[in-house]
Design a protein around this motif. Structure first.
Motif, mmCIF file in Angstrom:
data_model
loop_
_atom_site.group_PDB
_atom_site.id
_atom_site.type_symbol
_atom_site.label_atom_id
_atom_site.label_comp_id
_atom_site.label_asym_id
_atom_site.label_seq_id
_atom_site.Cartn_x
_atom_site.Cartn_y
_atom_site.Cartn_z
ATOM 1 N N VAL A 25 13.053 35.161 -31.288
ATOM 2 C CA VAL A 25 11.630 35.456 -31.471
ATOM 3 C C VAL A 25 10.952 34.417 -32.354
ATOM 4 O O VAL A 25 9.736 34.221 -32.279
ATOM 5 N N ALA A 26 11.740 33.713 -33.171
ATOM 6 C CA ALA A 26 11.186 32.733 -34.108
ATOM 7 C C ALA A 26 11.129 31.329 -33.523
ATOM 8 O O ALA A 26 10.795 30.381 -34.248
ATOM 9 N N ALA A 27 11.410 31.159 -32.256
ATOM 10 C CA ALA A 27 11.438 29.820 -31.658
ATOM 11 C C ALA A 27 10.140 29.045 -31.883
ATOM 12 O O ALA A 27 10.190 27.847 -32.213
ATOM 13 N N PRO A 28 8.962 29.655 -31.738
ATOM 14 C CA PRO A 28 7.732 28.890 -31.982
ATOM 15 C C PRO A 28 7.606 28.416 -33.428
ATOM 16 O O PRO A 28 7.074 27.336 -33.691
ATOM 17 N N ILE A 29 8.095 29.220 -34.370
ATOM 18 C CA ILE A 29 8.033 28.849 -35.783
ATOM 19 C C ILE A 29 8.976 27.682 -36.055
ATOM 20 O O ILE A 29 8.622 26.714 -36.741
ATOM 21 N N LYS A 30 10.173 27.757 -35.499
ATOM 22 C CA LYS A 30 11.142 26.676 -35.684
ATOM 23 C C LYS A 30 10.625 25.374 -35.090
ATOM 24 O O LYS A 30 10.762 24.301 -35.697
ATOM 25 N N GLU A 31 10.022 25.451 -33.917
ATOM 26 C CA GLU A 31 9.493 24.252 -33.262
ATOM 27 C C GLU A 31 8.374 23.640 -34.114
ATOM 28 O O GLU A 31 8.298 22.408 -34.269
ATOM 29 N N TYR A 32 7.526 24.496 -34.685
ATOM 30 C CA TYR A 32 6.452 24.022 -35.557
ATOM 31 C C TYR A 32 7.027 23.314 -36.785
ATOM 32 O O TYR A 32 6.591 22.211 -37.149
ATOM 33 N N LEU A 33 8.006 23.921 -37.420
ATOM 34 C CA LEU A 33 8.621 23.314 -38.610
ATOM 35 C C LEU A 33 9.242 21.964 -38.281
ATOM 36 O O LEU A 33 9.122 21.004 -39.044
ATOM 37 N N ASN A 34 9.914 21.893 -37.152
ATOM 38 C CA ASN A 34 10.591 20.649 -36.790
ATOM 39 C C ASN A 34 9.609 19.504 -36.566
ATOM 40 O O ASN A 34 9.976 18.330 -36.692
ATOM 41 N N ARG A 35 8.366 19.839 -36.243
ATOM 42 C CA ARG A 35 7.344 18.803 -36.071
ATOM 43 C C ARG A 35 6.586 18.512 -37.360
ATOM 44 O O ARG A 35 6.345 17.367 -37.709
ATOM 45 N N VAL A 36 6.205 19.579 -38.073
ATOM 46 C CA VAL A 36 5.302 19.433 -39.206
ATOM 47 C C VAL A 36 6.036 19.176 -40.518
ATOM 48 O O VAL A 36 5.560 18.460 -41.380
ATOM 49 N N TYR A 37 7.236 19.745 -40.653
ATOM 50 C CA TYR A 37 7.989 19.590 -41.905
ATOM 51 C C TYR A 37 9.482 19.473 -41.590
ATOM 52 O O TYR A 37 10.296 20.280 -42.021
ATOM 53 N N PRO A 38 9.869 18.431 -40.846
ATOM 54 C CA PRO A 38 11.260 18.332 -40.386
ATOM 55 C C PRO A 38 12.261 18.041 -41.492
ATOM 56 O O PRO A 38 13.466 18.201 -41.289
ATOM 57 N N VAL A 39 11.790 17.655 -42.678
ATOM 58 C CA VAL A 39 12.730 17.295 -43.739
ATOM 59 C C VAL A 39 13.202 18.511 -44.535
ATOM 60 O O VAL A 39 14.000 18.370 -45.453
ATOM 61 N N TYR A 40 12.724 19.723 -44.184
ATOM 62 C CA TYR A 40 13.064 20.884 -45.016
ATOM 63 C C TYR A 40 14.576 21.098 -45.080
ATOM 64 O O TYR A 40 15.121 21.442 -46.128
ATOM 65 N N GLU A 41 15.272 20.853 -43.980
ATOM 66 C CA GLU A 41 16.715 21.079 -43.986
ATOM 67 C C GLU A 41 17.410 20.064 -44.891
ATOM 68 O O GLU A 41 18.271 20.412 -45.696
ATOM 69 N N GLU A 42 16.995 18.827 -44.782
ATOM 70 C CA GLU A 42 17.586 17.780 -45.611
ATOM 71 C C GLU A 42 17.299 18.016 -47.089
ATOM 72 O O GLU A 42 18.160 17.870 -47.942
ATOM 73 N N LYS A 43 16.054 18.437 -47.378
ATOM 74 C CA LYS A 43 15.598 18.539 -48.753
ATOM 75 C C LYS A 43 16.211 19.729 -49.500
ATOM 76 O O LYS A 43 16.545 19.622 -50.673
ATOM 77 N N TYR A 44 16.322 20.860 -48.788
ATOM 78 C CA TYR A 44 16.745 22.072 -49.486
ATOM 79 C C TYR A 44 18.118 22.593 -49.045
ATOM 80 O O TYR A 44 18.959 22.913 -49.865
#
Length: 277
Positions: free
Chosen positions: A251-270
């Motif tokens: 259900v969160a696929a649209p949110i994940k896709e948005y994050l990957n475009r707008v703030y893709p460094v979140y995984e690396e950073k945190y």
């Protein structure tokens, strides 16, 4: 003080909840004109601290779950309804506060508009749930363990009418780690209690939890930037771990896709930093 805190609403809800069997503080005296109330003392043992001391004590968590069901069964009058606007107003703290802090510039208008449209599109899956009183902050920091061993509930003045899945997400996805087995058991239990298909309930649960976590990202930054609380960002890694995990739900696929475009460094950073530590 009057004009800053709505004591009348707090008193009204406290009396109603108490009469309907939810263990909230008794109000002995109050003065609305001057903004004073004398409340029952629930002691100093917050449920969060009790669970940390006894992390496998599922009895306390089950008591919190039973309190949630009791709270949802109450008949509170004159409470505002949870709406698309409510959802976005809180989720927008991510684009209003967190992203500008993380990226060093204001969030572009297009990205803000896309974030709004995303939540309005997802909202029907939240609204499809049975509508019940929602505490709005039903987590382990807002319950007290009394001397009797029972729980007491505080901070209920912002109650709204909304999704029966939201408060469970607050309980299980914030501030205290709960095993996946316990989560799935309680999700299925509450879905059955409300006569809702488990899959639909879980989708509303995930969206509610994500909405809350994105709100928290902005709140933590606001505490640091506006209020000068230097340790406010200590929880940020934990918050992003929760967001990343919840974003794996379909259900969160649209949110994940948005994050990957707008703030893709979140995984690396945190997330990777959190794992390394």
């Amino acid at each position: 003080p009057p004009g800053l805190e709505d004591l009348a609403t707090f008193v009204r809800h406290a009396k109603s909840l108490k009469m309907q069997g939810v263990n909230v503080p008794a109000i002995y005296e109050y003065n609305l004109e001057h903004g004073y109330a004398m409340l029952e003392d629930f002691g100093d043992t917050i449920l969060h601290k009790a669970l940390i001391r006894a992390p496998k004590d599922e009895l306390l968590l089950s008591k919190a779950f039973e309190m949630l069901k009791a709270f949802q069964s109450t008949n509170l009058t004159d409470i505002p309804r949870y709406t698309e606007d409510t959802t976005f107003a809180e989720a927008s703290r991510f684009t209003d506060w967190y992203l500008p802090y993380a990226k060093g510039h204001a969030t572009p208008t297009g990205a803000r508009r896309e974030w709004r449209n995303l939540w309005f599109d997802l909202y029907p899956q939240i609204a499809a749930m049975p509508q019940v009183p929602v505490h709005w902050d039903f987590h382990v920091g807002n319950m007290m363990v009394l001397e009797s061993g029972e729980l007491g509930l505080i901070d209920f003045q912002d109650v709204k009418l909304g999704s029966c899945a939201f408060d469970l997400a607050c309980l299980l996805e914030d501030r205290y780690p709960v095993s996946e087995h316990v989560k799935q058991t309680l999700i299925a239990n509450l879905a059955e209690h409300h006569g809702v298909a488990t899959d639909a309930f879980e989708a509303a649960y995930v969206l509610g939890a994500l909405h809350r976590m994105f709100k928290v990202t902005g709140l933590l930054v606001r505490l640091k930037e506006r209020d000068g609380k230097e340790d406010a960002l200590a929880r940020m890694g934990e918050v992003w771990q929760t967001i990343a995990r919840l974003c794996e739900h379909p259900v969160a696929a649209p949110i994940k896709e948005y994050l990957n475009r707008v703030y893709p460094v979140y995984e690396e950073k945190y997330l990777k930093a959190q794992k390394a530590s």
